[in-house]
Design an enzyme around this catalytic site. Structure first.
Site, PDB file in Angstrom:
ATOM      1  N   ASP A  72       0.815  -1.213   0.000  1.00  0.00           N
ATOM      2  CA  ASP A  72       0.000   0.000   0.000  1.00  0.00           C
ATOM      3  C   ASP A  72       0.850   1.265   0.000  1.00  0.00           C
ATOM      4  O   ASP A  72       0.689   2.142  -0.859  1.00  0.00           O
ATOM      5  CB  ASP A  72      -0.934   0.017   1.217  1.00  0.00           C
ATOM      6  CG  ASP A  72      -1.965  -1.105   1.172  1.00  0.00           C
ATOM      7  OD1 ASP A  72      -2.369  -1.480   0.063  1.00  0.00           O
ATOM      8  OD2 ASP A  72      -2.357  -1.588   2.244  1.00  0.00           O
ATOM      9  N   ARG A 120      -0.855   1.034  16.530  1.00  0.00           N
ATOM     10  CA  ARG A 120      -1.213   2.180  15.693  1.00  0.00           C
ATOM     11  C   ARG A 120      -1.145   3.528  16.429  1.00  0.00           C
ATOM     12  O   ARG A 120      -0.628   4.496  15.876  1.00  0.00           O
ATOM     13  CB  ARG A 120      -2.604   1.981  15.083  1.00  0.00           C
ATOM     14  CG  ARG A 120      -2.676   0.802  14.124  1.00  0.00           C
ATOM     15  CD  ARG A 120      -1.600   0.876  13.066  1.00  0.00           C
ATOM     16  NE  ARG A 120      -1.664  -0.199  12.094  1.00  0.00           N
ATOM     17  CZ  ARG A 120      -0.667  -1.013  11.816  1.00  0.00           C
ATOM     18  NH1 ARG A 120       0.474  -0.908  12.484  1.00  0.00           N
ATOM     19  NH2 ARG A 120      -0.785  -1.936  10.884  1.00  0.00           N
ATOM     20  N   ASP A 166      -7.750  -0.013  11.009  1.00  0.00           N
ATOM     21  CA  ASP A 166      -6.574   0.830  11.203  1.00  0.00           C
ATOM     22  C   ASP A 166      -6.812   2.284  10.821  1.00  0.00           C
ATOM     23  O   ASP A 166      -6.215   3.198  11.401  1.00  0.00           O
ATOM     24  CB  ASP A 166      -5.387   0.272  10.411  1.00  0.00           C
ATOM     25  CG  ASP A 166      -4.668  -0.838  11.161  1.00  0.00           C
ATOM     26  OD1 ASP A 166      -4.938  -0.998  12.362  1.00  0.00           O
ATOM     27  OD2 ASP A 166      -3.830  -1.523  10.549  1.00  0.00           O
ATOM     28  N   SER A 187      -2.199 -10.339   3.426  1.00  0.00           N
ATOM     29  CA  SER A 187      -2.092  -9.042   4.095  1.00  0.00           C
ATOM     30  C   SER A 187      -1.558  -9.315   5.496  1.00  0.00           C
ATOM     31  O   SER A 187      -2.200 -10.022   6.278  1.00  0.00           O
ATOM     32  CB  SER A 187      -3.464  -8.365   4.166  1.00  0.00           C
ATOM     33  OG  SER A 187      -3.380  -7.155   4.894  1.00  0.00           O
TER      34      SER A 187
END
Length: 407
Positions: A18, A98, A127, A179
Site C-alpha cells: 500500500d 497504531r 486501522d 495481508s
C-alpha cells in the site's frame, strides 16, 4: 480538502504494498507535493531493511525511521496486558501499535510544517480509525489523506499492477499476497485462502508461520519458563532481571519454538463486517497466561471479577482506536490500583501449543493452605449454617410467598 494547498505530506510508511505505491500516487494527484516518509519501528525487524533506499527511489524527499519499541512496550503493551484486555481472544497486536505510530507522525508533521498526514489504511479496516482518532487527538485541524478512499484501485491485485507499471520493487507476488502486520508483539495473516472460513490455515506449510512453528512440529520435550512480576509488570525471566521488552522478545523465541500463541478467529470489525485473521502471538500469550495465574492468588474475588468485566471494555477501546480517551485513561488508573499486590513468580510448562501451570508464588498471596486444606484446620465448619440461612433468606421468603398465593 483544497488539494492546491497541499505542498508537503507526511506519510505513514511501511514499505509494504500500500504505502509503496502511495508515494508516486501522491505526487501524481497532489501537485507533485513533497512526501516525507515516516516508519515507526515497533519491532517489525527485517521489514525495515532497505526501507530508506526504497522510499527515496520511489519519490520521497526523506524518511524518518523512528525506534518506538520501548515506548510501545512500556506505554501501550504492558498497560493493556495488565488490564487482561483482549478483543474476542485477539491480543490486540495491531490495535495498540497504531496509536504510538500515529502519535509520532503528528510530532514529525508539526516539526516539518506539513500540510497533511497520509496513511495507507483501507476503507474496510480498523486501522484507518486508529490512525485518524490519534491524529485528531494530537492535531485536530490536520488534514488527513486516505488514498484508499480516493483512488480507483479496487484490489491488491490492481495495486501490484500499479507498482509494476511504476517500477516499484515488491517483496510479494500474487501467490504470497497475504495481508500481514508484524511487530515485536505479533504477526497477523489475512486474505487469500483464509478468506474462505472452510479452509484450515497452512500452519505446517513452510514459510506460512514466521514467529514459530505448528504445535505438530514442536519438540516432544516440554520447556519450563519462570516469569517474575512487580506490580503486574514483567521484570525477570528464569530469575534473570530483564526489561519488559527483552522478556517479550525472549518469550517470542521460547513460545514460538513450542507452538504457542496461534489464533484463528473470525472477528467483528469496527466497520461492521466479520473478517478472518490468523495471529501469531507467542510471547504475548505466555505473558497473559502467567499474569492471569499470578492474579488468581493476589486479587480478592470482587476486584478480580470487576476487573474481568472492565477488561472487555478496555479491549474494545483499544481495538476501536480510542486509546487517547478519558475512559481508557480512567480504566488504566483502576488497573494500576489493582496491580499494587500483583508481585511474584509464575512457572509455566510449554508443550506443543499448551501452557500448563507449574507453580505460582507471591508474598501477597491470598491463598491460605491452612484454611483451604481438606485436613484438620482452625476453620469452624459450623459457621456455614448461619451463613447459609442468611444468604438463602430471600429465596426462602419468595418460596413461602409463592406457596401461599397458589392456595
Amino acid at each position: 480538502m483544497d488539494k492546491s494547498k497541499i505542498k508537503k505530506v507526511v506519510l505513514a510508511y511501511s514499505g509494504g504494498l500500500d504505502t509503496s505505491i502511495i508515494i508516486p500516487w501522491l505526487k501524481e494527484n497532489y501537485n507533485n507535493c513533497e512526501v516525507i516518509a515516516v516508519s515507526g519501528n515497533v519491532g517489525q525487524a527485517d521489514e525495515l531493511e532497505g526501507l530508506e533506499e526504497k522510499a527515496i527511489k520511489t519519490g520521497a524527499s526523506k524518511i524518518y525511521i523512528e525506534d518506538l519499541t520501548e515506548e510501545y512496550v512500556n506505554d501501550f503493551i504492558i498497560p493493556t496486558m495488565k488490564a487482561g484486555a483482549m478483543y474476542e481472544e485477539y491480543l490486540l497486536g495491531t490495535s495498540h501499535a497504531r496509536p504510538v505510530i500515529a502519535k509520532r507522525l503528528v510530532e514529525i508533521a508539526k516539526a516539518e510544517g506539513a500540510d497533511a498526514i497520509c496513511h495507507g489504511c483501507t476503507g474496510k479496516g480498523n486501522d484507518q480509525v486508529r490512525f485518524e482518532l490519534t491524529i485528531k487527538h494530537f492535531a485536530p485541524d490536520m488534514p488527513i489523506i486516505a488514498p484508499w478512499r480516493e483512488w480507483s484501485l479496487k484490489s491488491r491485485e490492481e495495486e501490484i499492477e500499479y507498482a509494476e507499471a511504476h517500477n516499484i520493487p515488491l517483496k510479494i507476488n500474487r501467490e504470497t499476497n497475504y495481508s500481514k502486520d508484524k511487530n515485536l508483539w505479533h504477526l497477523s495473516h489475512e486474505g487469500l485462502d483464509l478468506e474462505d472460513t472452510g479452509n484450515e490455515p497452512q500452519y505446517e506449510k513452510k514459510g506460512f508461520l514466521e514467529m514459530g512453528v505448528s504445535p505438530i512440529d514442536a519438540p516432544d520435550k516440554p520447556t519450563y519458563v519462570t516469569i517474575g512480576f512487580d506490580k503486574g509488570v514483567p521484570v525477570s525471566l528464569d530469575d534473570k532481571p530483564m526489561s519488559a521488552k527483552e522478556i517479550i522478545l525472549e518469550l517470542n523465541k521460547l513460545g514460538g519454538a513450542n507452538g504457542i500463541g496461534l489464533l484463528d478467529i473470525v472477528e467483528n470489525r469496527l466497520v461492521g463486517m466479520k473478517c478472518r485473521g490468523v495471529y501469531e502471538t507467542p510471547g504475548g500469550a505466555i505473558l497473559y497466561k502467567a499474569h492471569s495465574v499470578l492474579e488468581s492468588i493476589c486479587l480478592d474475588k470482587y476486584t478480580m471479577h470487576k476487573k474481568q468485566e472492565l477488561a472487555i471494555t478496555f479491549g474494545e477501546l483499544v481495538y476501536n482506536g480510542q486509546w487517547f480517551t478519558p475512559l481508557r485513561e480512567a480504566l488504566s488508573a483502576f488497573v494500576d490500583k489493582t496491580q499494587e499486590t500483583v508481585t511474584g513468580k509464575v512457572r509455566l510448562k510449554l508443550y506443543k501449543g499448551n501452557m500448563i501451570n507449574a507453580g505460582v508464588w507471591s508474598d501477597y498471596s491470598l491463598y491460605s493452605e491452612e484454611i483451604a486444606t481438606f485436613g484438620e484446620s482452625d476453620y469452624d465448619q459450623c459457621d456455614s449454617a448461619g451463613f447459609i440461612n442468611l444468604y438463602g433468606l430471600p429465596i426462602k421468603v419468595q418460596a413461602l410467598v409463592d406457596a401461599k398465593n397458589k392456595k
